[in-house]
Design a protein around this motif. Structure first.
Motif, PDB file in Angstrom:
ATOM      1  N   GLN A   1       4.420 -13.824 -20.724  1.00 58.60           N
ATOM      2  CA  GLN A   1       3.891 -14.366 -19.813  1.00 58.60           C
ATOM      3  C   GLN A   1       3.601 -15.625 -19.860  1.00 58.60           C
ATOM      4  O   GLN A   1       3.728 -16.541 -18.866  1.00 58.60           O
ATOM      5  N   ILE A   2       2.637 -15.864 -20.900  1.00 62.89           N
ATOM      6  CA  ILE A   2       2.042 -17.380 -21.328  1.00 62.89           C
ATOM      7  C   ILE A   2       3.499 -18.495 -21.319  1.00 62.89           C
ATOM      8  O   ILE A   2       3.371 -19.344 -20.909  1.00 62.89           O
ATOM      9  N   ALA A   3       4.345 -17.945 -22.118  1.00 69.97           N
ATOM     10  CA  ALA A   3       5.336 -18.973 -22.687  1.00 69.97           C
ATOM     11  C   ALA A   3       6.402 -18.924 -21.352  1.00 69.97           C
ATOM     12  O   ALA A   3       6.796 -20.115 -20.980  1.00 69.97           O
ATOM     13  N   ALA A   4       6.385 -17.954 -20.533  1.00 68.40           N
ATOM     14  CA  ALA A   4       7.471 -18.349 -19.271  1.00 68.40           C
ATOM     15  C   ALA A   4       6.675 -19.285 -18.360  1.00 68.40           C
ATOM     16  O   ALA A   4       7.643 -20.043 -17.812  1.00 68.40           O
ATOM     17  N   VAL A   5       5.445 -19.306 -18.037  1.00 69.48           N
ATOM     18  CA  VAL A   5       5.113 -20.631 -17.416  1.00 69.48           C
ATOM     19  C   VAL A   5       4.986 -21.769 -18.138  1.00 69.48           C
ATOM     20  O   VAL A   5       5.167 -22.860 -17.813  1.00 69.48           O
ATOM     21  N   GLY A   6       4.569 -21.690 -19.657  1.00 66.78           N
ATOM     22  CA  GLY A   6       4.183 -22.976 -20.289  1.00 66.78           C
ATOM     23  C   GLY A   6       5.386 -23.630 -20.899  1.00 66.78           C
ATOM     24  O   GLY A   6       5.389 -24.734 -20.844  1.00 66.78           O
ATOM     25  N   ALA A   7       6.444 -23.071 -20.981  1.00 66.53           N
ATOM     26  CA  ALA A   7       7.565 -23.366 -21.806  1.00 66.53           C
ATOM     27  C   ALA A   7       8.244 -24.514 -20.897  1.00 66.53           C
ATOM     28  O   ALA A   7       8.682 -25.301 -21.325  1.00 66.53           O
ATOM     29  N   PRO A   8       8.315 -24.370 -19.707  1.00 67.74           N
ATOM     30  CA  PRO A   8       9.177 -25.291 -18.665  1.00 67.74           C
ATOM     31  C   PRO A   8       8.042 -26.696 -18.706  1.00 67.74           C
ATOM     32  O   PRO A   8       8.579 -27.673 -18.780  1.00 67.74           O
ATOM     33  N   VAL A   9       6.754 -26.652 -18.788  1.00 69.54           N
ATOM     34  CA  VAL A   9       5.833 -27.497 -18.956  1.00 69.54           C
ATOM     35  C   VAL A   9       6.038 -28.336 -20.223  1.00 69.54           C
ATOM     36  O   VAL A   9       6.116 -29.472 -20.086  1.00 69.54           O
ATOM     37  N   THR A  10       6.099 -27.639 -21.338  1.00 73.89           N
ATOM     38  CA  THR A  10       6.262 -28.168 -22.385  1.00 73.89           C
ATOM     39  C   THR A  10       7.699 -29.124 -22.886  1.00 73.89           C
ATOM     40  O   THR A  10       7.885 -29.932 -22.879  1.00 73.89           O
ATOM     41  N   ILE A  11       8.801 -28.124 -22.045  1.00 77.36           N
ATOM     42  CA  ILE A  11       9.999 -28.813 -22.215  1.00 77.36           C
ATOM     43  C   ILE A  11      10.111 -30.128 -21.395  1.00 77.36           C
ATOM     44  O   ILE A  11      10.769 -30.987 -21.712  1.00 77.36           O
ATOM     45  N   ASN A  12       9.330 -30.257 -20.057  1.00 79.17           N
ATOM     46  CA  ASN A  12       9.285 -31.284 -19.307  1.00 79.17           C
ATOM     47  C   ASN A  12       8.436 -32.331 -20.074  1.00 79.17           C
ATOM     48  O   ASN A  12       8.898 -33.438 -19.925  1.00 79.17           O
ATOM     49  N   GLY A  13       7.487 -32.045 -20.842  1.00 76.36           N
ATOM     50  CA  GLY A  13       6.956 -33.104 -21.395  1.00 76.36           C
ATOM     51  C   GLY A  13       7.614 -33.674 -22.614  1.00 76.36           C
ATOM     52  O   GLY A  13       7.654 -34.902 -22.963  1.00 76.36           O
ATOM     53  N   ILE A  14       8.643 -32.604 -23.240  1.00 77.80           N
ATOM     54  CA  ILE A  14       9.245 -33.302 -24.390  1.00 77.80           C
ATOM     55  C   ILE A  14      10.485 -34.136 -23.715  1.00 77.80           C
ATOM     56  O   ILE A  14      10.795 -35.143 -24.480  1.00 77.80           O
ATOM     57  N   LEU A  15      10.860 -33.773 -22.294  1.00 81.84           N
ATOM     58  CA  LEU A  15      11.884 -34.575 -21.697  1.00 81.84           C
ATOM     59  C   LEU A  15      11.089 -36.128 -21.388  1.00 81.84           C
ATOM     60  O   LEU A  15      11.743 -37.006 -21.349  1.00 81.84           O
ATOM     61  N   THR A  16       9.845 -36.021 -20.992  1.00 82.80           N
ATOM     62  CA  THR A  16       9.135 -37.040 -20.674  1.00 82.80           C
ATOM     63  C   THR A  16       9.118 -37.824 -21.918  1.00 82.80           C
ATOM     64  O   THR A  16       9.430 -39.264 -21.959  1.00 82.80           O
TER      65      THR A  16
END
Length: 462
Positions: free
Chosen positions: A246-261
């Motif tokens: 549950q935590i990763a499902a919401v958090g992973a896109p945020v982290t990946i977006n940050g990595i992309l940033t």
């Protein structure tokens, strides 16, 4: 009499998420987050102003290391966003024990992840900075700055997760005062460490590190004295697959977006490096200013996320729609005003960061192009926050990855080859515009869904 683990926060510490007027509740929650994150942005301004006094090469060195800051922050933002969504949804459903278990798990994982990343990056730091485009003239200063920040990264990551938990339970004021305290200390230490002790850019990083130690101590006291609803207990730390998911499902896109940033900044600085150190410094000023402008919007959305997640957990769709509408109108007004101010006063603003006329000339036009469509950023952030609060991980990822991912990367790889430095500037503007239009489309669909869910819920009650 309530047991020790059941003690609730006092009204002075905790804002009730059941407050009747949605706009008032959002502002009470959001204003401390806005102030806190704006202070974080102001901290970057202060660091940049002091470092700028060391010359163009110093500001270029700090700028070239900026993708590291974004990358490492992305991990904390991801864990924090996932945990905040988990906590607020469970509190809305009346399950404070499960909220505490999820928070305790996140706080246990954060320092372990931080230490692992620190060790990995320290051993490959020089190669990574070279990959970012650091020239031999700025490499020593970039190494000093980045290595000092990395030493305290685990603590910084833990503080980001702590802040997310505290805000998710409605106690945004404590998070605000923690950030203000850290900023004040950082601002006082900067001139002492940079100039008096002659530590240069390393002094700026060391000031940030020392302020994070103080912030961490404040959060330790907060949880030890049980000032909120969520409890941290070692007995609550169980590696439940469902909680992690549950935590990763919401958090992973945020982290990946940050990595992309971070990757987009890397591509941006690599492209700028082909035009010289002055261009790197100019792009660094514009990128930092753009990042600073996002802090009040992100702070507003972070403070409001608890209301969205709580309303979703409680299945109160009418309240949910009111909250989302108020958020959208507020952040759009701010982002348009900020964009206009930067575009109109670009030249005087860049002179705050550099005395060099050559750097200021390039930075002025760069700031204008980077902020041309910043008015749409508010829509993007509200939509992402809504989707995260609802647990809509896939759609959140589509919106998250647009601005600095699948829209920006092709543009920054292609346009500079065609139009030179002008192509570099256009790539950011085009990505911002298209990502904003995508967010508008998703927002319209979400509001239509709110209406349908509200009517369905109303029919069930009849």
């Amino acid at each position: 009499m309530k047991g020790k683990d059941e003690r609730m926060a006092s009204p002075a510490e905790h804002i009730s998420l059941l407050d009747g007027k949605v706009s008032r509740l959002i502002m009470r929650l959001a204003i401390p987050s806005i102030i806190g994150l704006s202070i974080n942005g102001l901290q970057q301004v202060v660091n940049a102003v002091f470092v700028g006094r060391l010359g163009p090469q110093a500001i270029a060195a700090v700028s070239i290391a900026f993708p590291f800051v974004v990358l490492l922050s992305a991990v904390g933002q991801g864990i924090g966003a996932g945990t905040a969504s988990f906590v607020s949804r469970n509190l809305g459903a009346g399950n404070s024990l499960e909220a505490s278990r999820g928070a305790s798990l996140a706080l246990a994982l954060a320092p372990l992840i931080g230490l692992a990343l620190t060790v990995t990056l320290l051993f490959s730091l020089r190669d990574a900075l070279a990959l970012l485009g650091a020239s031999p003239t700025i490499m020593p200063a970039a190494l000093h700055y980045a290595s000092t920040l990395l030493v305290g990264y685990a603590l910084t990551l833990l503080n980001m997760v702590n802040g997310s938990i505290v805000r998710a339970e409605g106690n945004t004021r404590f998070s605000m005062w923690t950030m203000i305290t850290a900023f004040t200390l950082n601002a006082l230490l900067d001139p002492v460490l940079i100039f008096t002790l002659d530590l240069g850019v390393r002094g700026a990083a060391l000031a940030t590190l020392l302020s994070q130690i103080v912030a961490s101590s404040m959060y330790v006291v907060y949880f030890a004295k049980q000032r909120g609803i969520v409890r941290f207990r070692t007995s609550y730390i169980t590696f439940s697959g469902d909680r992690v998911k549950q935590i990763a499902a919401v958090g992973a896109p945020v982290t990946i977006n940050g990595i992309l940033t971070a990757a987009s900044f890397m591509l941006l600085y690599r492209a700028a490096a082909t035009f010289g150190d002055n261009s790197v410094a100019a792009v660094g000023i514009a990128a930092r200013l753009l990042t600073i402008g996002t802090f009040p919007i992100v702070g507003f959305c972070i403070g409001s996320q608890a209301v969205l997640g709580f309303s979703w957990g409680a299945q109160d769709f009418a309240r949910l729609r009111k909250a989302a509408s108020f958020m959208l109108s507020t952040v759009c007004a701010y982002s348009v005003i900020f964009s206009a101010v930067v575009v109109i006063f670009a030249r005087p603003i860049v002179h705050l960061f550099s005395d060099s006329e050559d750097v200021a000339e390039i930075a002025g036009s760069t700031c204008i192009m980077f902020h041309l469509f910043f008015g749409l950023f508010g829509v993007q952030q509200v939509v992402i926050t809504m989707l995260q609060s609802f647990g809509r991980a896939r759609l959140s990822a589509v919106v998250c990855f647009a601005r600095q991912g699948y829209l920006f990367v092709p543009a920054i790889l292609l346009f500079p080859r065609i139009w030179g430095f002008t192509g570099l500037l256009v790539s950011q503007a085009v990505a911002e515009l298209l990502a904003g239009l995508l967010a508008v489309f998703v927002a319209i669909k979400q509001f239509n869904n709110f209406k349908g869910m509200f009517l369905q819920a109303k029919a069930k009650c009849m």
